[in-house]
Design a protein around this motif. Structure first.
Motif, PDB file in Angstrom:
ATOM      1  N   CYS A 124       1.948 -60.173  22.070  1.00 44.54           N
ATOM      2  CA  CYS A 124       1.811 -60.338  20.617  1.00 44.54           C
ATOM      3  C   CYS A 124       2.336 -61.696  20.153  1.00 44.54           C
ATOM      4  O   CYS A 124       1.813 -62.260  19.184  1.00 44.54           O
ATOM      5  CB  CYS A 124       2.528 -59.206  19.890  1.00 44.54           C
ATOM      6  SG  CYS A 124       1.698 -57.602  20.050  1.00 44.54           S
ATOM      7  N   GLU A 128      -0.894 -62.779  18.193  1.00 44.28           N
ATOM      8  CA  GLU A 128      -0.773 -62.347  16.794  1.00 44.28           C
ATOM      9  C   GLU A 128      -0.994 -63.482  15.794  1.00 44.28           C
ATOM     10  O   GLU A 128      -1.658 -63.276  14.768  1.00 44.28           O
ATOM     11  CB  GLU A 128       0.590 -61.682  16.566  1.00 44.28           C
ATOM     12  CG  GLU A 128       0.702 -60.996  15.222  1.00 44.28           C
ATOM     13  CD  GLU A 128       1.918 -60.119  15.110  1.00 44.28           C
ATOM     14  OE1 GLU A 128       2.159 -59.590  14.010  1.00 44.28           O
ATOM     15  OE2 GLU A 128       2.650 -59.949  16.123  1.00 44.28           O
ATOM     16  N   LEU A 182     -12.764 -52.349  19.274  1.00 51.81           N
ATOM     17  CA  LEU A 182     -11.568 -53.188  19.240  1.00 51.81           C
ATOM     18  C   LEU A 182     -11.676 -54.333  20.242  1.00 51.81           C
ATOM     19  O   LEU A 182     -11.340 -55.486  19.915  1.00 51.81           O
ATOM     20  CB  LEU A 182     -10.326 -52.339  19.533  1.00 51.81           C
ATOM     21  CG  LEU A 182      -8.980 -53.048  19.436  1.00 51.81           C
ATOM     22  CD1 LEU A 182      -8.762 -53.662  18.057  1.00 51.81           C
ATOM     23  CD2 LEU A 182      -7.837 -52.087  19.762  1.00 51.81           C
ATOM     24  N   PHE A 186     -11.577 -58.452  19.739  1.00 53.42           N
ATOM     25  CA  PHE A 186     -10.770 -59.417  20.502  1.00 53.42           C
ATOM     26  C   PHE A 186     -11.643 -60.539  21.046  1.00 53.42           C
ATOM     27  O   PHE A 186     -11.301 -61.720  20.948  1.00 53.42           O
ATOM     28  CB  PHE A 186     -10.074 -58.720  21.685  1.00 53.42           C
ATOM     29  CG  PHE A 186      -8.970 -57.784  21.299  1.00 53.42           C
ATOM     30  CD1 PHE A 186      -8.209 -58.012  20.170  1.00 53.42           C
ATOM     31  CD2 PHE A 186      -8.685 -56.678  22.070  1.00 53.42           C
ATOM     32  CE1 PHE A 186      -7.189 -57.159  19.810  1.00 53.42           C
ATOM     33  CE2 PHE A 186      -7.663 -55.814  21.725  1.00 53.42           C
ATOM     34  CZ  PHE A 186      -6.917 -56.054  20.592  1.00 53.42           C
ATOM     35  N   CYS A 199      -5.075 -57.004  27.491  1.00 49.49           N
ATOM     36  CA  CYS A 199      -5.307 -56.134  26.331  1.00 49.49           C
ATOM     37  C   CYS A 199      -5.955 -54.822  26.765  1.00 49.49           C
ATOM     38  O   CYS A 199      -5.571 -53.742  26.296  1.00 49.49           O
ATOM     39  CB  CYS A 199      -6.199 -56.840  25.310  1.00 49.49           C
ATOM     40  SG  CYS A 199      -5.430 -58.236  24.459  1.00 49.49           S
ATOM     41  N   PRO A 239       1.780 -52.997  20.036  1.00 48.08           N
ATOM     42  CA  PRO A 239       0.396 -53.480  19.923  1.00 48.08           C
ATOM     43  C   PRO A 239      -0.450 -52.589  19.029  1.00 48.08           C
ATOM     44  O   PRO A 239      -1.358 -53.085  18.347  1.00 48.08           O
ATOM     45  CB  PRO A 239      -0.106 -53.449  21.373  1.00 48.08           C
ATOM     46  CG  PRO A 239       1.114 -53.536  22.202  1.00 48.08           C
ATOM     47  CD  PRO A 239       2.151 -52.780  21.437  1.00 48.08           C
ATOM     48  N   SER A 240      -0.176 -51.280  19.010  1.00 47.19           N
ATOM     49  CA  SER A 240      -0.976 -50.378  18.181  1.00 47.19           C
ATOM     50  C   SER A 240      -0.865 -50.754  16.709  1.00 47.19           C
ATOM     51  O   SER A 240      -1.854 -50.724  15.968  1.00 47.19           O
ATOM     52  CB  SER A 240      -0.520 -48.930  18.384  1.00 47.19           C
ATOM     53  OG  SER A 240      -0.702 -48.527  19.722  1.00 47.19           O
ATOM     54  N   TRP A 243      -2.786 -54.075  16.361  1.00 43.32           N
ATOM     55  CA  TRP A 243      -4.206 -53.891  16.600  1.00 43.32           C
ATOM     56  C   TRP A 243      -4.879 -53.065  15.507  1.00 43.32           C
ATOM     57  O   TRP A 243      -6.080 -53.203  15.270  1.00 43.32           O
ATOM     58  CB  TRP A 243      -4.431 -53.251  17.971  1.00 43.32           C
ATOM     59  CG  TRP A 243      -4.097 -54.199  19.089  1.00 43.32           C
ATOM     60  CD1 TRP A 243      -3.870 -55.537  18.977  1.00 43.32           C
ATOM     61  CD2 TRP A 243      -3.953 -53.887  20.478  1.00 43.32           C
ATOM     62  NE1 TRP A 243      -3.595 -56.079  20.222  1.00 43.32           N
ATOM     63  CE2 TRP A 243      -3.637 -55.093  21.150  1.00 43.32           C
ATOM     64  CE3 TRP A 243      -4.045 -52.714  21.218  1.00 43.32           C
ATOM     65  CZ2 TRP A 243      -3.418 -55.145  22.518  1.00 43.32           C
ATOM     66  CZ3 TRP A 243      -3.834 -52.763  22.585  1.00 43.32           C
ATOM     67  CH2 TRP A 243      -3.526 -53.972  23.236  1.00 43.32           C
ATOM     68  N   TYR A 247      -8.266 -54.152  13.764  1.00 40.13           N
ATOM     69  CA  TYR A 247      -9.411 -53.241  13.653  1.00 40.13           C
ATOM     70  C   TYR A 247      -9.931 -53.167  12.225  1.00 40.13           C
ATOM     71  O   TYR A 247     -11.140 -53.088  11.989  1.00 40.13           O
ATOM     72  CB  TYR A 247      -8.974 -51.848  14.123  1.00 40.13           C
ATOM     73  CG  TYR A 247     -10.102 -50.920  14.489  1.00 40.13           C
ATOM     74  CD1 TYR A 247     -10.692 -50.977  15.758  1.00 40.13           C
ATOM     75  CD2 TYR A 247     -10.581 -49.971  13.601  1.00 40.13           C
ATOM     76  CE1 TYR A 247     -11.725 -50.116  16.114  1.00 40.13           C
ATOM     77  CE2 TYR A 247     -11.609 -49.106  13.935  1.00 40.13           C
ATOM     78  CZ  TYR A 247     -12.176 -49.187  15.203  1.00 40.13           C
ATOM     79  OH  TYR A 247     -13.202 -48.341  15.548  1.00 40.13           O
TER      80      TYR A 247
END
Length: 381
Positions: A124, A128, A182, A186, A199, A239-240, A243, A247
């Motif tokens: 991240c 990020e 997703l 990316f 990922c 990450p969830s 992410w 999304y």
């Protein structure tokens, strides 16, 4: 070298000269041609300085727990081992530890092993910032200098300016997130197969954890094999959280650019649109439902209704009115039960004080002086 046609060259020149209509044509309709992609990122992930920074972030507030303490005892060896696993692409995520919480509804939380959390932070740290500058300003979850209280302030600003609001939330959001969609998001910005490999490894490690929490939904074009599509992000994973914003980023820009809503904000899967025209909100509701289908998501349609802002907006534990905010009743009841439970367990004064101060700091963002005095005056030590 990138070559442009005469028309494209003229359009690009017009962009820099500042013609707004042409600027919209490029960045809203044809931005895929000019989109920057990022390469050579993977080496930055396993740089020792980045892994050390990730370790410092992962242990923050958790140094007294077993896994962080064991990692810290031999931190140099552990970090070098992680660096080697990433460099040689032999890294494999460990198993999650899952448990349920009730806050206020039942949720399955999945905690990854500490060494995996170091990897999550390392990843991240690198990717990020790529999305952070592409997120809209009014997305408030899991972002630096955003958060719950700024979302409350922004909601009240809109409530003072607009007469009506449409509030929506996604049904089974984290269990419904589609891995294929997703990963496509990316790939749209990252042109580094090693980063995409990492990922995907992290995504696969959480596959199936929320399987029991998901009710199968069929979308247009689905076949018999659609039930086997990989989906779901473990709740509680770093990450969830990031992410989830990735999304929903396309949807945020859809609301801003296509619906042209100037009063919209989102916190994870809960979002609100404001307007002075009820018919406009009704039309937006229809378009939002259709757009969600492209993300393989569904709304709680029975709750997605239009109300006057004067009736109060239930959001993030508060009911927000144009001129004041009240804490939701169930939040007060939940804290009072928690407080009584802590006192019955004979916890130390410092632990009790920390719980009370944390709650007071949070609810002080609403008009809760009388509520705080009522609850805390009944505390018997």
């Amino acid at each position: 070298m990138i070559l442009f046609s005469v028309r494209e060259a003229c359009v690009l020149r017009s962009v820099y000269l500042g013609f707004p209509a042409v600027r919209r044509e490029i960045f809203y309709k044809k931005n895929w041609r000019l989109m920057k992609t990022y390469k050579h990122l993977y080496n930055k992930v396993f740089e020792f300085e980045n892994i050390y920074l990730a370790y410092r972030k992962a242990r923050k507030g958790k140094r007294g727990r077993l896994q962080p303490a064991m990692f810290e005892r031999v931190q140099e060896d552990e970090m070098l081992a992680l660096q080697d696993e990433l460099q040689n692409k032999t890294y494999k995520p460990g198993e999650y530890h899952s448990f349920f919480i009730h806050d206020p509804k039942k949720r399955l939380i999945s905690a990854s092993p500490f060494r995996d959390r170091v990897i999550h932070h390392a990843l991240c740290n690198v990717i990020e910032p790529i999305w952070e500058k592409r997120f809209i300003d009014d997305s408030y979850a899991n972002r630096i200098n955003k958060g719950t209280h700024r979302a409350l302030d922004r909601t009240q600003q809109f409530a003072r300016k607009y007469k009506y609001f449409l509030q929506c939330d996604v049904k089974q959001f984290f269990p419904s997130i589609d891995h294929q969609i997703l990963m496509k998001e990316f790939s749209r910005l990252i042109n580094d197969k090693d980063i995409l490999w990492l990922c995907e490894m992290i995504l696969k490690s959480g596959e199936g954890i929320l399987k029991e929490e998901y009710d199968m939904v069929c979308f247009e074009g689905d076949d018999l094999f659609s039930i086997n599509r990989p989906r779901g992000l473990p709740i509680g994973n770093l990450p969830s959280q990031f992410w989830a914003n990735v999304y929903m980023n396309g949807f945020d820009h859809f609301v801003k650019r296509v619906l042209k809503s100037n009063a919209y904000l989102r916190y994870v899967d809960d979002f609100i649109l404001f307007s002075n025209d009820k018919s406009q909100l009704a039309d937006w509701r229809r378009q939002v439902i259709e757009k969600m289908k492209t993300l393989r998501l569904t709304l709680h349609e029975e709750c997605a209704q239009i109300f006057p802002t004067s009736t109060g907006i239930p959001f993030l534990g508060f009911r927000i009115y144009p001129n004041h905010r009240l804490l939701k009743t169930r939040k007060a009841i939940h804290f009072r039960r928690k407080l009584n439970r802590i006192i019955r367990n004979n916890c130390s004064f410092s632990d009790l004080n920390q719980v009370i101060q944390s709650w007071v700091n949070h609810v002080s963002y609403g008009d809760t002086w009388g509520l705080r005095r009522f609850i805390l005056s009944g505390v018997k030590l």
